[in-house]
Write a protein that holds these residues in place. Sequence first.
Motif, PDB file in Angstrom:
ATOM      1  N   ALA A 143      61.157  20.952 -21.907  1.00  0.00           N
ATOM      2  CA  ALA A 143      61.012  19.795 -22.458  1.00  0.00           C
ATOM      3  C   ALA A 143      61.994  18.677 -22.350  1.00  0.00           C
ATOM      4  CB  ALA A 143      60.669  19.585 -24.027  1.00  0.00           C
ATOM      5  N   LEU A 144      63.271  19.081 -21.663  1.00  0.00           N
ATOM      6  CA  LEU A 144      64.534  18.396 -21.486  1.00  0.00           C
ATOM      7  C   LEU A 144      64.136  17.171 -20.861  1.00  0.00           C
ATOM      8  CD1 LEU A 144      67.274  20.937 -21.510  1.00  0.00           C
ATOM      9  CD2 LEU A 144      66.669  19.251 -23.287  1.00  0.00           C
ATOM     10  N   PRO A 145      63.677  17.414 -19.556  1.00  0.00           N
ATOM     11  CA  PRO A 145      63.612  15.993 -18.635  1.00  0.00           C
ATOM     12  C   PRO A 145      62.400  15.039 -19.175  1.00  0.00           C
ATOM     13  CG  PRO A 145      62.497  18.110 -17.603  1.00  0.00           C
ATOM     14  CD  PRO A 145      63.317  18.666 -18.792  1.00  0.00           C
ATOM     15  N   VAL A 146      61.360  15.676 -19.769  1.00  0.00           N
ATOM     16  CA  VAL A 146      60.324  14.892 -20.594  1.00  0.00           C
ATOM     17  C   VAL A 146      61.098  13.991 -21.753  1.00  0.00           C
ATOM     18  CG1 VAL A 146      57.845  14.513 -21.470  1.00  0.00           C
ATOM     19  CG2 VAL A 146      58.513  16.409 -19.979  1.00  0.00           C
ATOM     20  N   ALA A 147      61.961  14.665 -22.199  1.00  0.00           N
ATOM     21  CA  ALA A 147      62.523  13.846 -23.428  1.00  0.00           C
ATOM     22  C   ALA A 147      63.801  12.743 -22.947  1.00  0.00           C
ATOM     23  CB  ALA A 147      63.314  15.113 -24.177  1.00  0.00           C
ATOM     24  N   ILE A 148      64.191  13.045 -21.863  1.00  0.00           N
ATOM     25  CA  ILE A 148      65.258  12.130 -21.278  1.00  0.00           C
ATOM     26  C   ILE A 148      64.282  10.783 -20.705  1.00  0.00           C
ATOM     27  CG2 ILE A 148      66.777  11.515 -19.578  1.00  0.00           C
ATOM     28  CD1 ILE A 148      67.662  14.360 -19.611  1.00  0.00           C
ATOM     29  N   ALA A 149      63.411  11.077 -20.078  1.00  0.00           N
ATOM     30  CA  ALA A 149      62.318   9.950 -19.846  1.00  0.00           C
ATOM     31  C   ALA A 149      61.933   9.258 -21.255  1.00  0.00           C
ATOM     32  CB  ALA A 149      61.034  10.573 -18.977  1.00  0.00           C
ATOM     33  N   ALA A 150      61.566   9.985 -22.156  1.00  0.00           N
ATOM     34  CA  ALA A 150      60.999   9.339 -23.217  1.00  0.00           C
ATOM     35  C   ALA A 150      62.052   8.267 -24.173  1.00  0.00           C
ATOM     36  CB  ALA A 150      60.525  10.372 -24.358  1.00  0.00           C
ATOM     37  N   ILE A 151      63.363   8.802 -24.107  1.00  0.00           N
ATOM     38  CA  ILE A 151      64.145   7.952 -24.520  1.00  0.00           C
ATOM     39  C   ILE A 151      64.195   6.640 -23.712  1.00  0.00           C
ATOM     40  CG2 ILE A 151      66.745   7.878 -25.008  1.00  0.00           C
ATOM     41  CD1 ILE A 151      66.819  10.863 -25.560  1.00  0.00           C
ATOM     42  N   ILE A 152      64.396   6.777 -22.282  1.00  0.00           N
ATOM     43  CA  ILE A 152      64.668   5.845 -21.362  1.00  0.00           C
ATOM     44  C   ILE A 152      63.316   4.691 -21.777  1.00  0.00           C
ATOM     45  CG2 ILE A 152      64.746   4.970 -19.055  1.00  0.00           C
ATOM     46  CD1 ILE A 152      65.937   7.552 -18.469  1.00  0.00           C
ATOM     47  N   LEU A 153      62.183   5.381 -21.737  1.00  0.00           N
ATOM     48  CA  LEU A 153      60.839   4.435 -21.978  1.00  0.00           C
ATOM     49  C   LEU A 153      60.785   3.729 -23.075  1.00  0.00           C
ATOM     50  CD1 LEU A 153      58.445   3.781 -20.106  1.00  0.00           C
ATOM     51  CD2 LEU A 153      57.398   5.970 -21.299  1.00  0.00           C
ATOM     52  N   LEU A 154      61.338   4.558 -24.213  1.00  0.00           N
ATOM     53  CA  LEU A 154      61.434   3.674 -25.544  1.00  0.00           C
ATOM     54  C   LEU A 154      62.294   2.596 -25.439  1.00  0.00           C
ATOM     55  CD1 LEU A 154      61.600   6.552 -28.023  1.00  0.00           C
ATOM     56  CD2 LEU A 154      59.845   5.076 -28.089  1.00  0.00           C
ATOM     57  N   GLN A 155      63.621   2.632 -24.652  1.00  0.00           N
ATOM     58  CA  GLN A 155      64.444   1.598 -24.761  1.00  0.00           C
ATOM     59  C   GLN A 155      63.816   0.325 -23.893  1.00  0.00           C
ATOM     60  OE1 GLN A 155      67.292   1.123 -26.011  1.00  0.00           O
ATOM     61  NE2 GLN A 155      67.800  -0.842 -25.253  1.00  0.00           N
ATOM     62  N   LEU A 156      63.071   0.635 -22.928  1.00  0.00           N
ATOM     63  CA  LEU A 156      62.483  -0.363 -22.034  1.00  0.00           C
ATOM     64  C   LEU A 156      61.236  -0.952 -22.539  1.00  0.00           C
ATOM     65  CD1 LEU A 156      62.906   1.146 -18.555  1.00  0.00           C
ATOM     66  CD2 LEU A 156      64.374  -0.257 -19.652  1.00  0.00           C
ATOM     67  N   THR A 157      60.041  -0.268 -23.339  1.00  0.00           N
ATOM     68  CA  THR A 157      59.150  -0.706 -23.555  1.00  0.00           C
ATOM     69  C   THR A 157      58.615  -1.119 -25.231  1.00  0.00           C
ATOM     70  OG1 THR A 157      58.135   1.465 -23.839  1.00  0.00           O
ATOM     71  CG2 THR A 157      58.197   0.601 -21.813  1.00  0.00           C
ATOM     72  N   LEU A 158      59.454  -0.509 -26.104  1.00  0.00           N
ATOM     73  CA  LEU A 158      59.383  -0.844 -27.646  1.00  0.00           C
ATOM     74  C   LEU A 158      60.277  -1.809 -28.140  1.00  0.00           C
ATOM     75  CD1 LEU A 158      57.891   0.164 -30.242  1.00  0.00           C
ATOM     76  CD2 LEU A 158      59.859   1.727 -30.544  1.00  0.00           C
ATOM     77  N   HIS A 159      59.390  -2.894 -28.340  1.00  0.00           N
ATOM     78  CA  HIS A 159      60.016  -4.253 -28.609  1.00  0.00           C
ATOM     79  C   HIS A 159      59.510  -4.588 -30.099  1.00  0.00           C
ATOM     80  CE1 HIS A 159      61.606  -4.841 -24.635  1.00  0.00           C
ATOM     81  NE2 HIS A 159      60.240  -4.492 -24.469  1.00  0.00           N
ATOM     82  N   LEU A 160      60.280  -4.350 -30.904  1.00  0.00           N
ATOM     83  CA  LEU A 160      60.032  -4.595 -32.446  1.00  0.00           C
ATOM     84  C   LEU A 160      61.086  -6.045 -32.867  1.00  0.00           C
ATOM     85  CD1 LEU A 160      60.318  -0.853 -33.917  1.00  0.00           C
ATOM     86  CD2 LEU A 160      58.303  -2.282 -33.282  1.00  0.00           C
ATOM     87  N   PRO A 161      60.291  -6.562 -33.938  1.00  0.00           N
ATOM     88  CA  PRO A 161      61.242  -7.955 -34.236  1.00  0.00           C
ATOM     89  C   PRO A 161      62.500  -7.399 -35.289  1.00  0.00           C
ATOM     90  CG  PRO A 161      59.307  -7.469 -35.555  1.00  0.00           C
ATOM     91  CD  PRO A 161      59.065  -6.409 -34.424  1.00  0.00           C
ATOM     92  N   ARG A 162      63.409  -8.282 -35.091  1.00  0.00           N
ATOM     93  CA  ARG A 162      64.617  -7.981 -35.776  1.00  0.00           C
ATOM     94  C   ARG A 162      64.164  -8.472 -37.298  1.00  0.00           C
ATOM     95  NH1 ARG A 162      69.293  -7.245 -33.025  1.00  0.00           N
ATOM     96  NH2 ARG A 162      69.074  -7.554 -30.591  1.00  0.00           N
ATOM     97  N   HIS A 163      64.539  -7.455 -38.292  1.00  0.00           N
ATOM     98  CA  HIS A 163      64.323  -7.731 -39.763  1.00  0.00           C
ATOM     99  C   HIS A 163      65.669  -8.427 -40.057  1.00  0.00           C
ATOM    100  CE1 HIS A 163      60.737  -5.339 -39.656  1.00  0.00           C
ATOM    101  NE2 HIS A 163      61.497  -4.205 -39.215  1.00  0.00           N
TER     102      HIS A 163
END
Length: 578
Positions: free
Chosen positions: A198-218
Amino acid sequence: MPPAVNAPTTPPEQQEKAKKTRRTVSPDGSMTHRQVLESLSGLLLGMFVSILAGTVVSTSLPLIISDLDGDQSAYTWVVTGTLLATTVSTPLWGKFADLFNRKLLIQLALGIFVLGSALAGFSQDTGTLIVFRVLQGLGAGGLAALSQIIMADIISPRDRGKYAGLFGAVMAVGTVGGPLLGGVVTDAFGWRWNFFIALPVAIAAIILLQLTLHLPRHAKRKVHIDYLGAVLIAGGVSLLMIWVTLAGNQFEWASLASFLMVAGSAVLLIAAVLVEFKSPEPIIPLSMFKNRTFTLAVVASISVGVSMFGTSVFLAQYMQLARGATPTQSGLLTIPMMAGLLIASTLFGGIISRTGKWKAIMISGGVLTVLGTILLGTLTYETSLVLVGIYMAVLGAGLGMLMQNLVLVVQNSIEVKNLGVATSAVTFFRSLGGTVGVSVLGSVLGTIVSSRIKDGITALAPADQAAAAAALGSGTIPKISELPSAIAALVESAYGVGVGHVFMYSVPLAVVTLVAVIFLPNAQLGRQNAVQLKKAAGAAAREDEPAENALSAVATGSVALVDPSSPSGQPDGERPAQ
């Protein structure tokens, strides 16, 4: 021929600004379908990694424990250790989600989870394996809570069913493909590689979260973390979990050790309740239990946790120790249950999104859960595998209709300021139920298996009795393929009957789930996500600041009706906003 007219070009800085605008939510907090899918991509991959890393070892656990010279207690602890850490950490992650950056938190949780998985691959004995599985569980608690919380941020309760297919597909691929992949990897390369894949998939998930997940600032606010409450809750729950795991193996259920551990757990939990009442930022706000939907969902989640975690643990043992299946075959044989879960969650999630009706679906899920548990309670080592598959599919369908929807109805009814802790609390009690259930039922299984093997040995020929004593005398889980045929048949019979008894003992808990679901208030699902509710509540609060005794919208997405004649201006009633 007239000269061509060049189209006006947009300056690069304006193009970049436009791209950023498309990636963010609109001022009112709403998101387009494309924006939702982009934001969910990293989240789904992170969920997939957490599911995969947990399920990939399920089919090989009997072999792992055997290789590390562990017994039934060690087998149970390897599973319970992860569940215990998940259970204890889940409310903390939920509280942090209400206070800190949720995107950073889910990336941190994913990193901790993967680190624990990688270290587990280097385990040399069951003790170190259990420790690293605990680290894995700490990350899993964050992933379980934060994924649900972030979903509520970007998708309204009514629309969440549209995306049920995506989450169902991820769950099915991870849950069905995990055991199958784990079996193949174990047979081909050894069980240690189950923790590394699962290590390479996890690294890809962390990078993808950084690039695609955009939440408003509280808006920033003063942060107060209830450290004392966290320690007391963790200590009380941990001591309770340790007791149910060791009782019946290391000491008797009715013994001085049991009394001291139960009393210690009770004292810690009572102290936690007192601290939570006084804390300005409690880990689990006890006022939430005044909400009928929340309380009933918690009760239902406890017993659902037993069905969900117990089934995955004990069916793997049944397939390998009662039916002589290899890890790969065991993964294939459990597909019917995951197929039932996937089909039910996808199909009925879409129906809920289109119609807004959820009560009848959840009651039907409760009925199927009871029925599936009863059917699995009839298992023996001779039960037709076709029937076993049907029984698993029935239970899987029931769980698929219940699990996500229990979280959904809570998020739909709870105050938006408590969204994080409420979501994590449901997950917490589900994990708590699963941990206690696996521990207690694992102890019951060990007792039944031990008793039947002892009784069966006396009926063997003298030569077989000596061989059985040599093969089974250590108390470790045996490798069926290496046992003489007479002894293998004895072990298979003991585990076949034992697993059936375990499921039958869990039937009352499935009934509790059904009863709790029946009494859930049939509230209408809202059409605003959590971000929109917060923005609307904030705007209403700003408008009402200069006025007194006016209609005000509370920060929960509810509308408070104020009696103008009341000198205090207190609300005289509430109704959930739709």
